[in-house]
Design a protein around this motif. Structure first.
Motif, PDB file in Angstrom:
ATOM      1  N   ASP A 250       0.642  -1.179   0.085  1.00 46.28           N
ATOM      2  CA  ASP A 250      -0.052   0.019  -0.108  1.00 46.28           C
ATOM      3  C   ASP A 250       0.899   1.127   0.001  1.00 46.28           C
ATOM      4  OD1 ASP A 250       0.816  -0.082   2.507  1.00 46.28           O
ATOM      5  OD2 ASP A 250      -0.763  -0.282   3.621  1.00 46.28           O
ATOM      6  N   ASP A 251       2.137   1.234  -0.249  1.00 43.83           N
ATOM      7  CA  ASP A 251       3.137   2.140  -0.440  1.00 43.83           C
ATOM      8  C   ASP A 251       3.365   2.821   0.762  1.00 43.83           C
ATOM      9  OD1 ASP A 251       4.704   3.169  -1.955  1.00 43.83           O
ATOM     10  OD2 ASP A 251       3.531   4.851  -2.816  1.00 43.83           O
ATOM     11  N   THR A 252       3.223   2.342   2.069  1.00 38.91           N
ATOM     12  CA  THR A 252       3.628   2.549   3.316  1.00 38.91           C
ATOM     13  C   THR A 252       4.606   1.558   3.851  1.00 38.91           C
ATOM     14  OG1 THR A 252       1.966   1.530   4.476  1.00 38.91           O
ATOM     15  CG2 THR A 252       1.422   3.812   3.728  1.00 38.91           C
ATOM     16  N   ALA A 253       5.422   2.032   4.631  1.00 39.58           N
ATOM     17  CA  ALA A 253       6.307   1.115   5.551  1.00 39.58           C
ATOM     18  C   ALA A 253       6.497   1.298   6.847  1.00 39.58           C
ATOM     19  CB  ALA A 253       7.840   1.254   4.632  1.00 39.58           C
ATOM     20  N   THR A 254       6.650   0.357   7.716  1.00 44.35           N
ATOM     21  CA  THR A 254       6.744   0.482   9.069  1.00 44.35           C
ATOM     22  C   THR A 254       8.323   0.163   9.390  1.00 44.35           C
ATOM     23  OG1 THR A 254       4.602  -0.438   9.546  1.00 44.35           O
ATOM     24  CG2 THR A 254       6.150  -0.408  11.454  1.00 44.35           C
ATOM     25  N   GLU A 261      12.747  -1.965   7.999  1.00 45.04           N
ATOM     26  CA  GLU A 261      11.410  -1.946   7.335  1.00 45.04           C
ATOM     27  C   GLU A 261      10.627  -3.079   7.215  1.00 45.04           C
ATOM     28  OE1 GLU A 261      11.409   0.077   3.628  1.00 45.04           O
ATOM     29  OE2 GLU A 261      12.434   1.936   4.451  1.00 45.04           O
ATOM     30  N   SER A 262       9.070  -2.935   7.255  1.00 47.07           N
ATOM     31  CA  SER A 262       8.238  -3.933   7.082  1.00 47.07           C
ATOM     32  C   SER A 262       7.226  -3.240   6.410  1.00 47.07           C
ATOM     33  CB  SER A 262       7.644  -4.513   8.392  1.00 47.07           C
ATOM     34  OG  SER A 262       7.205  -3.804   9.265  1.00 47.07           O
ATOM     35  N   VAL A 263       6.460  -4.164   5.542  1.00 47.00           N
ATOM     36  CA  VAL A 263       5.376  -3.772   4.799  1.00 47.00           C
ATOM     37  C   VAL A 263       4.282  -4.265   4.809  1.00 47.00           C
ATOM     38  CG1 VAL A 263       7.108  -2.631   3.019  1.00 47.00           C
ATOM     39  CG2 VAL A 263       6.311  -4.875   2.433  1.00 47.00           C
ATOM     40  N   ARG A 264       2.928  -4.031   4.125  1.00 55.20           N
ATOM     41  CA  ARG A 264       1.961  -4.944   4.300  1.00 55.20           C
ATOM     42  C   ARG A 264       1.933  -5.441   2.668  1.00 55.20           C
ATOM     43  NH1 ARG A 264      -3.276  -2.885   2.870  1.00 55.20           N
ATOM     44  NH2 ARG A 264      -4.948  -4.255   3.990  1.00 55.20           N
ATOM     45  N   VAL A 265       1.467  -6.594   2.806  1.00 53.68           N
ATOM     46  CA  VAL A 265       1.089  -7.084   1.208  1.00 53.68           C
ATOM     47  C   VAL A 265      -0.171  -7.927   1.502  1.00 53.68           C
ATOM     48  CG1 VAL A 265       3.434  -7.205   0.601  1.00 53.68           C
ATOM     49  CG2 VAL A 265       2.470  -9.161   1.914  1.00 53.68           C
ATOM     50  N   SER A 266      -0.825  -8.321   0.375  1.00 53.52           N
ATOM     51  CA  SER A 266      -2.067  -9.059   0.387  1.00 53.52           C
ATOM     52  C   SER A 266      -1.779 -10.471   0.074  1.00 53.52           C
ATOM     53  CB  SER A 266      -2.969  -8.365  -0.784  1.00 53.52           C
ATOM     54  OG  SER A 266      -4.132  -9.169  -1.073  1.00 53.52           O
ATOM     55  N   ARG A 267      -2.599 -11.116   0.931  1.00 55.44           N
ATOM     56  CA  ARG A 267      -2.563 -12.638   0.455  1.00 55.44           C
ATOM     57  C   ARG A 267      -3.212 -12.999  -0.886  1.00 55.44           C
ATOM     58  NH1 ARG A 267      -0.446 -15.841   4.435  1.00 55.44           N
ATOM     59  NH2 ARG A 267      -0.349 -14.918   6.576  1.00 55.44           N
ATOM     60  N   GLU A 289      13.725   0.547  -5.589  1.00 57.45           N
ATOM     61  CA  GLU A 289      14.231   0.092  -4.309  1.00 57.45           C
ATOM     62  C   GLU A 289      15.147  -0.835  -4.177  1.00 57.45           C
ATOM     63  OE1 GLU A 289      13.716   2.240  -1.640  1.00 57.45           O
ATOM     64  OE2 GLU A 289      12.482   3.355  -2.854  1.00 57.45           O
ATOM     65  N   LEU A 290      16.294  -0.729  -3.408  1.00 52.07           N
ATOM     66  CA  LEU A 290      17.278  -1.800  -3.064  1.00 52.07           C
ATOM     67  C   LEU A 290      17.183  -2.274  -1.780  1.00 52.07           C
ATOM     68  CD1 LEU A 290      19.459  -3.506  -4.245  1.00 52.07           C
ATOM     69  CD2 LEU A 290      21.104  -1.848  -3.689  1.00 52.07           C
ATOM     70  N   ASN A 291      16.126  -3.096  -1.503  1.00 55.95           N
ATOM     71  CA  ASN A 291      15.761  -3.380  -0.050  1.00 55.95           C
ATOM     72  C   ASN A 291      15.621  -4.859   0.068  1.00 55.95           C
ATOM     73  OD1 ASN A 291      13.931  -3.559   2.356  1.00 55.95           O
ATOM     74  ND2 ASN A 291      13.432  -1.371   2.001  1.00 55.95           N
ATOM     75  N   PRO A 292      15.834  -5.331   1.246  1.00 55.73           N
ATOM     76  CA  PRO A 292      15.895  -6.797   1.404  1.00 55.73           C
ATOM     77  C   PRO A 292      14.486  -7.286   1.438  1.00 55.73           C
ATOM     78  CG  PRO A 292      17.538  -5.923   3.095  1.00 55.73           C
ATOM     79  CD  PRO A 292      16.814  -4.636   1.969  1.00 55.73           C
ATOM     80  N   VAL A 293      13.418  -6.494   1.797  1.00 61.13           N
ATOM     81  CA  VAL A 293      11.970  -6.694   1.894  1.00 61.13           C
ATOM     82  C   VAL A 293      11.438  -7.201   0.595  1.00 61.13           C
ATOM     83  CG1 VAL A 293      10.918  -4.540   1.801  1.00 61.13           C
ATOM     84  CG2 VAL A 293       9.839  -6.322   3.070  1.00 61.13           C
ATOM     85  N   VAL A 294      12.073  -6.318  -0.355  1.00 62.85           N
ATOM     86  CA  VAL A 294      11.682  -6.660  -1.953  1.00 62.85           C
ATOM     87  C   VAL A 294      11.931  -8.138  -2.372  1.00 62.85           C
ATOM     88  CG1 VAL A 294      11.873  -6.117  -4.204  1.00 62.85           C
ATOM     89  CG2 VAL A 294      11.776  -4.303  -2.289  1.00 62.85           C
TER      90      VAL A 294
END
Length: 387
Positions: A250-254, A261-267, A289-294
């Motif tokens: 949803d284009d936000t991150a915690t 960082e953590s992000v919200r995705v859809s199952r 983004e160069l981010n491990p979460v990706v």
């Protein structure tokens, strides 16, 4: 007109334009204007052949890929003062030299982005039935028209300014859209002009009157194309490429105290990817983004990923070439302005529902779901529906 004479749609499309540079290549609804025109003609009943007259290499490439034959337009017929009629006559001469017997000409202008194929078919049918010698597209209007006289005073044209009848009591008029014309080839050669003999009108929606002559009209057309895209139409792409942030999320991150960082995705999206994989349709995540979460999410979905990409168009073009994939067959889903480069090279640029306005305007399809809320699942289901 002989019994076996062809009905040929001719689209004059110069490479040069002062008002909107590269106008015929500009995109509306995610598709170059010249491609929109070719596809409208090829989809119209009664049209045997679509021909583009152009002096431009890129217009040639796109027109041929969309299914048109291309006639090289000479330099003397490609300047700002050259008439459309001159390009039509030249095209007819080329076709005649190749042994093609043209009975009916449909003259189509690529700068009209909303050309109704049903209207073209009706025009062709009128000529074939010998009801008219030439026809043009127009929409019905009951508007009060005015002009300025020599003293710059307003003067009524189609009404009496002292009498204001109700709409139902007024005579309708018809405003020429410029989208398309149809006429007999022999009559056109004799007259040298698109209007001759018994002239008929083909009524079309008012949107067909939009003609791209400046950037404002281009923006309006893009907005209308996005609004008019069907919310459930199948997407016949053979490869899916998506951005990550704002599409899978949803284009936000915690961010925690250690900067992780953590992000919200859809199952739902995860299940959609699984269905796509089972169908054998390739998919790629392409992220700035160069981010491990990706990388972790791509690993979870069993998808290849290219991240840390600044120039998405160049990276996507290389990837397509390396994997023997035609760019025209790729659906790319994005949400923000850094996706516009990729939008410009693929056949199916797609925006999530909450995308940036510029991205929506450039999209061929605008999804009904937002990023991180099932947008990826939606596009996958529409791709699968096309099969």
């Amino acid at each position: 007109m002989t019994e076996n004479a062809l009905t040929v749609a001719i689209i004059p499309a110069r490479g040069g334009s002062k008002g909107v540079p590269g106008k015929n290549l500009r995109r509306v609804g995610g598709m170059p204007l010249i491609e929109r025109a070719v596809r409208s003609c090829t989809a119209a009943d009664g049209v045997d052949l679509v021909v583009v007259s152009t002096d431009d290499a890129e217009i040639t490439r796109i027109a041929e890929a969309a299914g048109a034959r291309v006639v090289a337009r000479p330099a003397e017929l490609s300047g700002d003062t050259a008439t459309s009629e001159s390009a039509l006559l030249h095209t007819l001469d080329v076709l005649a030299a190749d042994g093609l017997d043209v009975g009916t000409v449909v003259f189509v202008q690529a700068t009209s982005p909303f050309i109704p194929r049903e209207g073209i078919a009706e025009a062709v049918a009128h000529i074939a039935a010998d009801r008219f010698d030439s026809v043009f597209s127009a929409f019905e209007t009951y508007g009060f028209l005015w002009r300025r006289d020599a003293d710059q005073h307003a003067a009524a044209i189609n009404h009496d300014s002292t009498h204001r009848p109700r709409r139902q009591d007024r005579e309708p008029h018809y405003l020429e859209t410029g989208a398309f014309y149809a006429f007999t080839a022999d009559g056109f050669r004799t007259a040298g002009h698109r209007f001759f003999g018994r002239i008929g009108i083909v009524e079309v929606p008012e949107a067909s009157a939009i003609e791209i002559d400046d950037e404002h009209q281009l923006a309006v057309a893009g907005a209308l194309a996005a609004l008019g895209a069907s919310a459930d139409a199948p997407i016949p792409a053979s490869v899916l490429v998506t951005d990550f942030d704002g599409v899978h999320t949803d284009d936000t991150a915690t961010v925690d105290t250690d900067g992780r960082e953590s992000v919200r995705v859809s199952r739902e999206d995860g299940m959609g990817v699984s269905l796509l994989r089972r169908a054998g349709i390739p998919m790629l995540i392409l992220s700035t983004e160069l981010n491990p979460v990706v990388a972790r999410r791509a690993e979870k979905l069993q998808l290849p990923v290219l991240h840390g990409i600044d120039n998405k168009a160049a990276a996507l073009t290389r990837w397509a070439s390396e994997n023997d994939v035609a760019l025209a067959d790729i659906a790319y889903v994005g949400n923000d302005v850094n996706d516009l480069g990729a939008f410009g090279v693929v056949g199916w640029p797609i925006a999530v529902a909450d995308a940036h306005p510029a991205v929506k305007a450039a999209a061929r399809i605008v999804l009904t779901r937002r990023g991180g809320e099932g947008a990826v699942r939606e596009v996958i289901e529409r791709m699968l529906a096309s099969r």
